[in-house]
Design a protein around this motif. Structure first.
Motif, PDB file in Angstrom:
ATOM      1  N   SER A  79      34.000 -51.016  41.491  1.00 30.76           N
ATOM      2  CA  SER A  79      35.219 -51.776  41.793  1.00 30.76           C
ATOM      3  C   SER A  79      36.482 -50.943  41.703  1.00 30.76           C
ATOM      4  O   SER A  79      37.535 -51.366  42.173  1.00 30.76           O
ATOM      5  N   GLY A  80      36.391 -49.777  41.078  1.00 31.84           N
ATOM      6  CA  GLY A  80      37.569 -48.943  40.885  1.00 31.84           C
ATOM      7  C   GLY A  80      38.168 -49.083  39.498  1.00 31.84           C
ATOM      8  O   GLY A  80      39.122 -48.386  39.151  1.00 31.84           O
ATOM      9  N   ASP A  81      37.620 -49.950  38.686  1.00 34.07           N
ATOM     10  CA  ASP A  81      38.115 -50.168  37.330  1.00 34.07           C
ATOM     11  C   ASP A  81      37.436 -49.166  36.392  1.00 34.07           C
ATOM     12  O   ASP A  81      36.226 -49.237  36.159  1.00 34.07           O
ATOM     13  N   ARG A  82      38.228 -48.245  35.859  1.00 36.39           N
ATOM     14  CA  ARG A  82      37.670 -47.182  35.010  1.00 36.39           C
ATOM     15  C   ARG A  82      36.960 -47.720  33.771  1.00 36.39           C
ATOM     16  O   ARG A  82      36.071 -47.060  33.237  1.00 36.39           O
ATOM     17  N   LYS A  83      37.322 -48.894  33.304  1.00 34.02           N
ATOM     18  CA  LYS A  83      36.657 -49.421  32.109  1.00 34.02           C
ATOM     19  C   LYS A  83      35.210 -49.823  32.396  1.00 34.02           C
ATOM     20  O   LYS A  83      34.437 -50.039  31.468  1.00 34.02           O
ATOM     21  N   ASP A  84      34.821 -49.865  33.677  1.00 29.10           N
ATOM     22  CA  ASP A  84      33.436 -50.155  34.050  1.00 29.10           C
ATOM     23  C   ASP A  84      32.540 -48.925  33.948  1.00 29.10           C
ATOM     24  O   ASP A  84      31.323 -49.037  34.081  1.00 29.10           O
ATOM     25  N   LEU A  85      33.128 -47.736  33.726  1.00 28.60           N
ATOM     26  CA  LEU A  85      32.358 -46.492  33.644  1.00 28.60           C
ATOM     27  C   LEU A  85      32.042 -46.164  32.194  1.00 28.60           C
ATOM     28  O   LEU A  85      32.910 -46.221  31.324  1.00 28.60           O
ATOM     29  N   PHE A  86      30.779 -45.834  31.950  1.00 29.99           N
ATOM     30  CA  PHE A  86      30.333 -45.495  30.607  1.00 29.99           C
ATOM     31  C   PHE A  86      29.363 -44.326  30.707  1.00 29.99           C
ATOM     32  O   PHE A  86      28.445 -44.344  31.534  1.00 29.99           O
ATOM     33  N   VAL A  87      29.578 -43.306  29.888  1.00 25.44           N
ATOM     34  CA  VAL A  87      28.697 -42.132  29.867  1.00 25.44           C
ATOM     35  C   VAL A  87      27.874 -42.170  28.591  1.00 25.44           C
ATOM     36  O   VAL A  87      28.398 -42.367  27.497  1.00 25.44           O
ATOM     37  N   ARG A  88      26.571 -41.966  28.755  1.00 27.83           N
ATOM     38  CA  ARG A  88      25.657 -41.926  27.605  1.00 27.83           C
ATOM     39  C   ARG A  88      24.580 -40.887  27.890  1.00 27.83           C
ATOM     40  O   ARG A  88      24.403 -40.441  29.026  1.00 27.83           O
ATOM     41  N   GLY A  89      23.872 -40.521  26.857  1.00 22.93           N
ATOM     42  CA  GLY A  89      22.738 -39.617  27.035  1.00 22.93           C
ATOM     43  C   GLY A  89      21.694 -40.264  27.934  1.00 22.93           C
ATOM     44  O   GLY A  89      21.441 -41.463  27.839  1.00 22.93           O
ATOM     45  N   ALA A  90      21.135 -39.461  28.835  1.00 22.38           N
ATOM     46  CA  ALA A  90      20.128 -39.985  29.765  1.00 22.38           C
ATOM     47  C   ALA A  90      18.821 -40.279  29.039  1.00 22.38           C
ATOM     48  O   ALA A  90      18.421 -39.548  28.127  1.00 22.38           O
ATOM     49  N   PHE A  91      18.165 -41.352  29.461  1.00 20.59           N
ATOM     50  CA  PHE A  91      16.854 -41.701  28.926  1.00 20.59           C
ATOM     51  C   PHE A  91      15.791 -40.857  29.613  1.00 20.59           C
ATOM     52  O   PHE A  91      16.003 -40.289  30.687  1.00 20.59           O
ATOM     53  N   GLU A  92      14.618 -40.795  29.002  1.00 21.98           N
ATOM     54  CA  GLU A  92      13.531 -39.954  29.495  1.00 21.98           C
ATOM     55  C   GLU A  92      13.176 -40.235  30.958  1.00 21.98           C
ATOM     56  O   GLU A  92      12.975 -39.307  31.743  1.00 21.98           O
ATOM     57  N   ASP A  93      13.099 -41.518  31.346  1.00 31.62           N
ATOM     58  CA  ASP A  93      12.736 -41.832  32.723  1.00 31.62           C
ATOM     59  C   ASP A  93      13.826 -41.408  33.705  1.00 31.62           C
ATOM     60  O   ASP A  93      13.532 -41.005  34.836  1.00 31.62           O
ATOM     61  N   GLU A  94      15.087 -41.422  33.285  1.00 34.87           N
ATOM     62  CA  GLU A  94      16.191 -40.980  34.140  1.00 34.87           C
ATOM     63  C   GLU A  94      16.171 -39.464  34.306  1.00 34.87           C
ATOM     64  O   GLU A  94      16.385 -38.946  35.409  1.00 34.87           O
ATOM     65  N   ILE A  95      15.873 -38.757  33.213  1.00 34.72           N
ATOM     66  CA  ILE A  95      15.739 -37.296  33.282  1.00 34.72           C
ATOM     67  C   ILE A  95      14.586 -36.925  34.201  1.00 34.72           C
ATOM     68  O   ILE A  95      14.703 -36.018  35.034  1.00 34.72           O
ATOM     69  N   SER A  96      13.477 -37.641  34.078  1.00 37.67           N
ATOM     70  CA  SER A  96      12.318 -37.390  34.925  1.00 37.67           C
ATOM     71  C   SER A  96      12.672 -37.579  36.405  1.00 37.67           C
ATOM     72  O   SER A  96      12.278 -36.772  37.252  1.00 37.67           O
ATOM     73  N   LYS A  97      13.414 -38.623  36.716  1.00 40.77           N
ATOM     74  CA  LYS A  97      13.820 -38.859  38.106  1.00 40.77           C
ATOM     75  C   LYS A  97      14.726 -37.730  38.595  1.00 40.77           C
ATOM     76  O   LYS A  97      14.576 -37.250  39.716  1.00 40.77           O
ATOM     77  N   TRP A  98      15.655 -37.274  37.735  1.00 40.75           N
ATOM     78  CA  TRP A  98      16.531 -36.166  38.104  1.00 40.75           C
ATOM     79  C   TRP A  98      15.694 -34.920  38.396  1.00 40.75           C
ATOM     80  O   TRP A  98      15.891 -34.256  39.414  1.00 40.75           O
ATOM     81  N   GLU A  99      14.755 -34.615  37.506  1.00 37.09           N
ATOM     82  CA  GLU A  99      13.928 -33.418  37.673  1.00 37.09           C
ATOM     83  C   GLU A  99      13.101 -33.483  38.956  1.00 37.09           C
ATOM     84  O   GLU A  99      13.003 -32.501  39.689  1.00 37.09           O
ATOM     85  N   LYS A 100      12.487 -34.632  39.240  1.00 35.87           N
ATOM     86  CA  LYS A 100      11.673 -34.781  40.451  1.00 35.87           C
ATOM     87  C   LYS A 100      12.537 -34.675  41.703  1.00 35.87           C
ATOM     88  O   LYS A 100      12.144 -34.026  42.684  1.00 35.87           O
ATOM     89  N   THR A 101      13.702 -35.301  41.680  1.00 33.02           N
ATOM     90  CA  THR A 101      14.586 -35.259  42.847  1.00 33.02           C
ATOM     91  C   THR A 101      15.103 -33.848  43.074  1.00 33.02           C
ATOM     92  O   THR A 101      15.153 -33.377  44.214  1.00 33.02           O
ATOM     93  N   PHE A 102      15.469 -33.149  42.008  1.00 31.21           N
ATOM     94  CA  PHE A 102      15.955 -31.775  42.143  1.00 31.21           C
ATOM     95  C   PHE A 102      14.848 -30.860  42.652  1.00 31.21           C
ATOM     96  O   PHE A 102      15.069 -30.030  43.536  1.00 31.21           O
ATOM     97  N   ALA A 103      13.642 -31.016  42.131  1.00 35.03           N
ATOM     98  CA  ALA A 103      12.513 -30.199  42.584  1.00 35.03           C
ATOM     99  C   ALA A 103      12.249 -30.424  44.067  1.00 35.03           C
ATOM    100  O   ALA A 103      12.009 -29.466  44.823  1.00 35.03           O
ATOM    101  N   GLN A 104      12.303 -31.675  44.512  1.00 32.90           N
ATOM    102  CA  GLN A 104      12.085 -31.974  45.931  1.00 32.90           C
ATOM    103  C   GLN A 104      13.201 -31.378  46.793  1.00 32.90           C
ATOM    104  O   GLN A 104      12.946 -30.844  47.870  1.00 32.90           O
ATOM    105  N   ALA A 105      14.435 -31.448  46.308  1.00 29.13           N
ATOM    106  CA  ALA A 105      15.560 -30.869  47.054  1.00 29.13           C
ATOM    107  C   ALA A 105      15.394 -29.357  47.190  1.00 29.13           C
ATOM    108  O   ALA A 105      15.700 -28.787  48.247  1.00 29.13           O
ATOM    109  N   ARG A 106      14.887 -28.715  46.151  1.00 29.15           N
ATOM    110  CA  ARG A 106      14.624 -27.272  46.231  1.00 29.15           C
ATOM    111  C   ARG A 106      13.536 -26.985  47.263  1.00 29.15           C
ATOM    112  O   ARG A 106      13.661 -26.064  48.069  1.00 29.15           O
ATOM    113  N   LEU A 107      12.464 -27.774  47.251  1.00 28.44           N
ATOM    114  CA  LEU A 107      11.384 -27.583  48.227  1.00 28.44           C
ATOM    115  C   LEU A 107      11.875 -27.800  49.658  1.00 28.44           C
ATOM    116  O   LEU A 107      11.438 -27.117  50.579  1.00 28.44           O
ATOM    117  N   ASP A 108      12.772 -28.768  49.824  1.00 30.12           N
ATOM    118  CA  ASP A 108      13.313 -29.087  51.150  1.00 30.12           C
ATOM    119  C   ASP A 108      14.404 -28.122  51.588  1.00 30.12           C
ATOM    120  O   ASP A 108      14.897 -28.217  52.719  1.00 30.12           O
TER     121      ASP A 108
END
Length: 134
Positions: A79-108
């Motif tokens: 919405s553009g409201d900065r109070k809607d943004l929150f940064v936290r440590g990534a959970f294991e499943d989110e890290i896994s998705k990042w790693e898989k997506t990055f690996a695929q981007a490297r292959l591509d």
């Protein structure tokens, strides 16, 4: 048109990951430091780097413009409201998705090892309504 859910953006994280010494003073690399940006309570973006690194990304005007333009499931991503943004440590499943997506981007051929610290992955489907459909 669905947009890539990942890519290189700015210089989000200069952290190469944490290291530790074992009892014989050998250096061992641990997991990368990863953060998740939540928008209105919804995990939306995974970024490599510390909270301070991600805060720098959140100060980037181009990143904010993208968040304002992008849509997910036919609705505005943010919405553009900065109070809607929150940064936290990534959970294991989110890290896994990042790693898989990055690996695929490297292959591509869409990313290189040098892109690792500035690579972001959206956890939600993203469309850019300003792009023409093919």
């Amino acid at each position: 048109m669905e947009r890539l859910r990942s890519g290189v953006f700015g210089k989000a994280g200069a952290d190469e990951g944490r290291t530790e010494l074992d009892s014989e003073n050998n250096i061992h690399k641990q997991e990368r430091v990863m953060q998740t940006i939540e928008i209105a309570g919804r995990p939306t973006v995974v970024v490599s780097g510390s909270k301070d690194d991600v805060q720098g990304l959140l100060d980037d005007e181009a990143f904010f413009e993208d968040l304002l333009i992008f849509e997910t499931e036919g609705k505005p991503l943010w919405s553009g409201d900065r109070k809607d943004l929150f940064v936290r440590g990534a959970f294991e499943d989110e890290i896994s998705k990042w790693e898989k997506t990055f690996a695929q981007a490297r292959l591509d051929g869409d990313a290189t090892d040098e892109d690792r610290d500035s690579y972001i992955v959206f956890l939600v489907p993203i469309t850019d309504p300003t792009e023409d459909e093919d």
